[in-house]
Design an enzyme around this catalytic site. Structure first.
Site, PDB file in Angstrom:
ATOM      1  N   HIS A   7      25.376   7.700 -48.428  1.00  0.00           N
ATOM      2  CA  HIS A   7      24.668   8.441 -49.479  1.00  0.00           C
ATOM      3  C   HIS A   7      25.339   8.262 -50.826  1.00  0.00           C
ATOM      4  O   HIS A   7      26.498   7.856 -50.908  1.00  0.00           O
ATOM      5  CB  HIS A   7      24.554   9.937 -49.152  1.00  0.00           C
ATOM      6  CG  HIS A   7      25.864  10.654 -49.015  1.00  0.00           C
ATOM      7  ND1 HIS A   7      26.536  10.780 -47.831  1.00  0.00           N
ATOM      8  CD2 HIS A   7      26.639  11.302 -49.931  1.00  0.00           C
ATOM      9  CE1 HIS A   7      27.651  11.467 -48.009  1.00  0.00           C
ATOM     10  NE2 HIS A   7      27.737  11.792 -49.281  1.00  0.00           N
ATOM     11  N   GLU A 130      33.846   8.421 -50.740  1.00  0.00           N
ATOM     12  CA  GLU A 130      33.930   9.145 -49.474  1.00  0.00           C
ATOM     13  C   GLU A 130      33.758   8.142 -48.336  1.00  0.00           C
ATOM     14  O   GLU A 130      32.929   7.237 -48.425  1.00  0.00           O
ATOM     15  CB  GLU A 130      32.798  10.191 -49.433  1.00  0.00           C
ATOM     16  CG  GLU A 130      32.764  11.035 -48.167  1.00  0.00           C
ATOM     17  CD  GLU A 130      31.629  12.070 -48.192  1.00  0.00           C
ATOM     18  OE1 GLU A 130      30.709  11.953 -49.021  1.00  0.00           O
ATOM     19  OE2 GLU A 130      31.686  13.008 -47.381  1.00  0.00           O
TER      20      GLU A 130
HETATM   21 CO    CO Z   1      29.250  13.114 -49.746  1.00  0.00          CO
END
Ligand code: CO
Length: 134
Positions: A7, A130
């Site tokens: 994402h 991330e």
């Molecule tokens: Co995230």
């Protein structure tokens, strides 16, 4: 080592307005807002055919995105998330390469119920990054 783009997270001050932009202007499928008190955000997931966008609005007094929004009052890309097969092996590889893993380096359970780590933006082209064990 990294796999799919899981994402892109976009921090916003007005989640309802951002959701409307993605749903009505861009014509995307959006989830209902989901409060994540442990992470200090409320999230709307925008489901695209090949990845997701996460719209993040601060929740509570110590939201980790509050400072970012002070600097970026119109909102902005907060982080990108790549999938990895083994989060511990990925962490050790980052450290061996001299990259900074944020926090104590122990994976936390992220918004999708899977272990995640964050990497220092200064080591990754100015972008908070991330890693999520898919
Ligand atoms: Co995230």
């Amino acid at each position: 080592m990294i796999g799919r783009l899981n994402h892109v997270a976009i921090a916003v001050n007005d989640l309802a307005a951002a959701t409307a932009t993605y749903r009505d202007t861009l014509g995307a499928e959006v989830s209902p807002p989901q409060a994540e008190p442990d992470h200090g955000v409320t999230v709307v997931f925008v489901n695209l055919p090949n990845t997701k966008i996460e719209l993040l609005e601060p929740l509570g007094d110590n939201s980790p995105i509050a400072k970012f929004l002070e600097k970026n009052p119109n909102g902005g890309i907060h982080h990108v998330c790549y999938e990895v097969d083994d989060i511990i092996a990925a962490r050790d590889r980052m450290r061996a390469a001299g990259a900074r893993v944020l926090g104590d380096g122990e994976p936390r359970i992220g918004a999708h119920g899977k272990p995640v780590l964050f990497l220092h933006p200064k080591d990754f082209c100015g972008t908070l990054t991330e890693l999520e064990q898919a």
